[in-house]
Design a protein around this motif. Structure first.
Motif, PDB file in Angstrom:
ATOM      1  N   ALA A 175       0.479   4.187   0.569  1.00 30.44           N
ATOM      2  CA  ALA A 175      -0.037   5.308   1.099  1.00 30.44           C
ATOM      3  C   ALA A 175       1.069   4.937   2.197  1.00 30.44           C
ATOM      4  CB  ALA A 175      -1.712   5.552   0.884  1.00 30.44           C
ATOM      5  N   ASP A 210      -5.677   2.754  -3.439  1.00 32.52           N
ATOM      6  CA  ASP A 210      -4.271   3.426  -3.573  1.00 32.52           C
ATOM      7  C   ASP A 210      -2.986   2.119  -3.279  1.00 32.52           C
ATOM      8  OD1 ASP A 210      -2.533   5.522  -3.179  1.00 32.52           O
ATOM      9  OD2 ASP A 210      -2.559   6.296  -2.041  1.00 32.52           O
ATOM     10  N   THR A 245      -9.941  11.704  -1.021  1.00 27.93           N
ATOM     11  CA  THR A 245      -9.954  10.863  -1.005  1.00 27.93           C
ATOM     12  C   THR A 245     -11.457   9.756  -0.001  1.00 27.93           C
ATOM     13  OG1 THR A 245      -7.477  11.627  -0.674  1.00 27.93           O
ATOM     14  CG2 THR A 245      -8.361   9.180  -1.480  1.00 27.93           C
ATOM     15  N   LYS A 284     -13.222   6.474   0.326  1.00 30.31           N
ATOM     16  CA  LYS A 284     -12.364   4.770   1.511  1.00 30.31           C
ATOM     17  C   LYS A 284     -11.853   3.795  -0.018  1.00 30.31           C
ATOM     18  CE  LYS A 284     -13.564   1.196   4.146  1.00 30.31           C
ATOM     19  NZ  LYS A 284     -13.130   0.012   3.902  1.00 30.31           N
ATOM     20  N   LYS A 336      -8.930   5.233  -1.248  1.00 31.54           N
ATOM     21  CA  LYS A 336      -7.386   4.945  -0.259  1.00 31.54           C
ATOM     22  C   LYS A 336      -7.272   3.390  -0.304  1.00 31.54           C
ATOM     23  CE  LYS A 336      -8.479   8.748   3.208  1.00 31.54           C
ATOM     24  NZ  LYS A 336      -8.620   8.750   4.168  1.00 31.54           N
ATOM     25  N   ASP A 337      -8.284   2.959  -0.734  1.00 33.31           N
ATOM     26  CA  ASP A 337      -7.878   1.112  -0.804  1.00 33.31           C
ATOM     27  C   ASP A 337      -7.426   0.948  -2.124  1.00 33.31           C
ATOM     28  OD1 ASP A 337      -9.397   0.751   1.814  1.00 33.31           O
ATOM     29  OD2 ASP A 337     -11.084   0.540   0.918  1.00 33.31           O
ATOM     30  N   GLU A 354      -3.066   7.790  -5.900  1.00 30.26           N
ATOM     31  CA  GLU A 354      -3.939   8.479  -5.935  1.00 30.26           C
ATOM     32  C   GLU A 354      -3.447   9.796  -5.260  1.00 30.26           C
ATOM     33  OE1 GLU A 354      -6.784   8.209  -6.484  1.00 30.26           O
ATOM     34  OE2 GLU A 354      -7.190   6.370  -7.396  1.00 30.26           O
ATOM     35  N   HIS A 413       0.770  -1.508  -0.225  1.00 25.32           N
ATOM     36  CA  HIS A 413       0.132   0.130   0.127  1.00 25.32           C
ATOM     37  C   HIS A 413       0.932   1.542   0.343  1.00 25.32           C
ATOM     38  CE1 HIS A 413      -2.958   2.862   0.915  1.00 25.32           C
ATOM     39  NE2 HIS A 413      -4.491   1.881   1.180  1.00 25.32           N
TER      40      HIS A 413
END
Length: 681
Positions: free
Chosen positions: A421, A641, A633, A635, A638-639, A627, A419
């Motif tokens: 991020a 990304d 952003t 959810k 975010k998932d 992202e 992930h």
């Protein structure tokens, strides 16, 4: 040099300082503590004052009370939240389980607001040691009528309180949470909100008694019995007895001896209007607390605007009271700790920052209605986004959005390697980026700042070019509206149309230029990684079709908005040109938020088209979602990304139209796909 700074006091709080609480400005004995407690206890049961107090306390109790982290550590915020049973500001968790023990904030707040009635309201804190931590288990109210003595120390702060005066152990100030209203000097008994209403209240209850007596005395008239002419003293006394014995009733009657005469005489002449005076006193009690809005229906004059002004002032006063309660609960009073600061100090020491209790929405809340949202969205004042949708769903108790179905393309499951991020950042976030870049994003060689600047420049250029198109469209619609109104054909408004060819050309040029620029940027990213690729021509057919579709939709949208406004303005007696001019002024005043959203979406499509054109022509690589440019952003973004896709087809099915296909913000998504040819994803 201006001398040394003062480090001690010379003066004191009150002219007649003593080790006890007193209000030296109060001249009415019944309103001086401790007898004031009994007086205010009687006053609070008056119907008008009960309504005033309810108008103050119920909105504050119904408001949203939360813990504001204020930059404090999560561990500290969590303990305060758990012990007080209050949610954390900004947290997205649902309702907490029912509390069976410990502090119940709603009940504590209800009792704390009694400080408005009595002027003050103390509580005693009680803790227990659990797993090595001091945990708050009770905030025991110490009702004002039980306080026999408030002892002060030098400096005018509370040293201790005693209950029932004799044989009781004093409660030191260090254990107390002390809510006080309008304290002045060393008067820790405060000033009740009911104090200004004492005079009207006293007179009102006297008027009640007078009015009840007058009704009872004169409601049936004054009976009189006349004795016969030349009657004896005994006959006169009998007449008096008969008159005094008369009572009103369904079966009442009288029998008189011969010669006696009965008369029932009503009140003659004018008398003071007790009910009008009582109503006046009620209004004075309301005004004393800025609650005059309660009397709008009873006054001789008033208006909607006046009512709105009074409501706004009243709501501001409620917010001030709520802020006062929140500040005391957080930090306490001089010499007496707050609830939050005590919790933090006992567990981590006085140097640990403490969160705050806040009340967020008493005086500044506006009702969210479907009509209000529709007007705001139609005018372009706001745009639909995930945060707005989440707020509306929460405010109206709507269920969460169901997961959207996967794209209608067979896709292998994405292989989540990392992930991005959450990976350790290797560079500071640049302007336009919501977080620092990860190592993988740096290895991709993508200049995210340049990507965003190119998109923004293209958007600004489109908006500038669109001004001429908008002006021509407004003029065309104005002519059609004027003709329809003059002909008396309102149905013609629904058939208004615009030529969107010029708009299509403008959009197509802007999209092609950005797509070519984006293709060159991807080629540069490949070169950074040692891969040479020549940017192929962009798909003009696809971009032109998108431009034509969006231009036609914008034309239909503007024509519809103009028709709705024309229908509203088409009142009897108005000319076609007057209605057309009104519609033109309305269209000119619309926000450009809607256009920005539409143009931003087509430019994101163009940017994605240019990037994927180069990735199609380049050697196979690893493809990952980023992202970093997506400011708001959701959810879903975010998932996604940092997801590494199995192949380019999967990446294109997820991002080909510009932005993540499952983004809750839809047209506003700024996610892109990056490529790594060296296997560093």
């Amino acid at each position: 040099m201006i001398g040394s700074p003062p480090t001690n006091d010379i003066g004191h709080l009150d002219t007649l300082y003593g080790p006890w609480v007193s209000d030296w400005q109060e001249l009415i004995p019944d309103l001086i503590f401790p007898t004031s407690v009994q007086t205010y206890a009687r006053m609070r049961h008056d119907p008008q004052l009960t309504a005033v107090l309810s108008a103050y306390t119920l909105p504050i109790r119904r408001a949203t009370w939360v813990i504001d982290p204020a930059g404090c550590r999560d561990e500290v915020v969590r303990l305060v939240s758990e012990d007080l049973g209050l949610p954390v500001l900004g947290a997205t968790t649902g309702p907490t389980p029912a509390r069976r023990s410990g502090v119940r904030w709603d009940d504590h707040l209800r009792l704390a607001l009694l400080s408005l009635v009595y002027g003050f309201m103390p509580f005693e804190q009680r803790y227990e040691i659990r797993n090595g931590q001091a945990r708050l288990v009770a905030l025991g109210e110490r009702m004002p009528h039980t306080i026999g003595d408030i002892k002060l120390k030098q400096g005018g702060v509370v040293e201790s309180i005693s209950q029932d005066l004799i044989g009781t152990r004093p409660i030191p100030a260090s254990r107390l949470v002390w809510y006080v209203h309008d304290r002045e000097g060393a008067n820790w008994a405060g000033r009740s909100m009911l104090r200004p209403a004492f005079g009207p209240w006293l007179l009102k209850h006297e008027m009640w008694r007078v009015h009840a007596t007058s009704i009872r005395r004169f409601g049936m008239g004054i009976p009189s019995v006349e004795a016969p002419a030349g009657g004896t003293p005994a006959q006169v006394a009998e007449a008096q007895r008969l008159a005094s014995a008369m009572r009103a009733g369904d079966t009442a009657g009288v029998g008189l001896p011969a010669g006696f005469k009965l008369a029932v005489t009503g009140m003659t002449g004018s008398v003071p209007d007790a009910m009008a005076f009582i109503s006046y006193l009620d209004q004075q009690m309301s005004r004393s607390a800025l609650a005059g809005i309660l009397d709008l229906g009873e006054t001789r004059n008033g208006s909607r605007a006046l009512g709105q002004t009074m409501l706004e002032m009243f709501l501001l006063s409620l917010q001030a009271i709520a802020d006062e309660i929140a500040d005391t609960a957080t930090s306490g009073q001089p010499g007496m700790p707050g609830i939050v600061t005590s919790l933090v100090d006992f567990n981590w020491g006085e140097n640990e920052p403490a969160p705050r209790i806040v009340c967020t929405d008493v005086g500044d809340r506006h009702e969210v209605t479907a009509e209000a949202l529709d007007q705001l969205l139609t005018s372009g004042a706001i745009s639909p986004d995930p945060e707005l949708e989440a707020y509306v769903r929460t405010a109206w108790g709507l269920p969460a959005r169901a997961a959207r179905p996967s794209p209608p393309v067979e896709q292998p499951q994405a292989r989540r390697v990392r992930h991005l991020a959450r990976a350790r950042p290797h560079a500071a976030a640049s302007e336009g980026q919501r977080r620092p870049l990860t190592a993988a994003e740096q290895a991709a060689g993508t200049d995210f700042t340049a990507v965003q600047e190119a998109w923004q420049a293209a958007l600004d250029a489109l908006l500038e070019a669109w001004e001429q198109i908008s002006a021509e469209w407004r003029e065309t619609l104005g002519d059609q509206i004027a003709a329809a109104i003059e002909a008396g054909d309102l149905q013609a408004l629904a058939a208004m149309s615009l030529d969107s060819q010029d708009a299509t050309d403008v959009l197509t040029v802007g999209m092609l230029e950005l797509a070519e620029q984006s293709a060159a940027q991807v080629a540069d990213e490949a070169a950074v990684q040692g891969v040479e690729v020549e940017p192929p021509p962009v798909d003009e057919g696809l971009l032109g079709a998108v431009a034509a579709t969006v231009a036609a939709l914008l034309a239909v949208w503007l024509a519809g908005a103009a028709a709705r406004e024309a229908l509203r303005l088409a009142v009897p007696g108005s000319t076609g040109r007057q209605v057309a001019d009104g519609v033109t002024a309305h269209l000119e005043g619309l926000s450009d938020a809607f256009l920005r959203e539409q143009f931003g979406a087509v430019l994101s499509t163009a940017q994605a088209s240019g990037r994927f054109a180069v990735l199609d022509a380049a050697p196979k690589a690893e493809y990952a979602a980023s992202e970093v440019l997506d400011q708001a952003t959701c959810k879903a973004c975010k998932d996604i990304d940092g997801t590494v896709f199995d192949d380019l087809d999967h990446a294109k099915a997820t991002y080909a139209n510009g932005g993540y296909i499952d983004c809750e913000g839809r047209l506003r998504c700024r996610g892109i796909v990056i490529a790594l040819w060296n296997g560093e994803a």
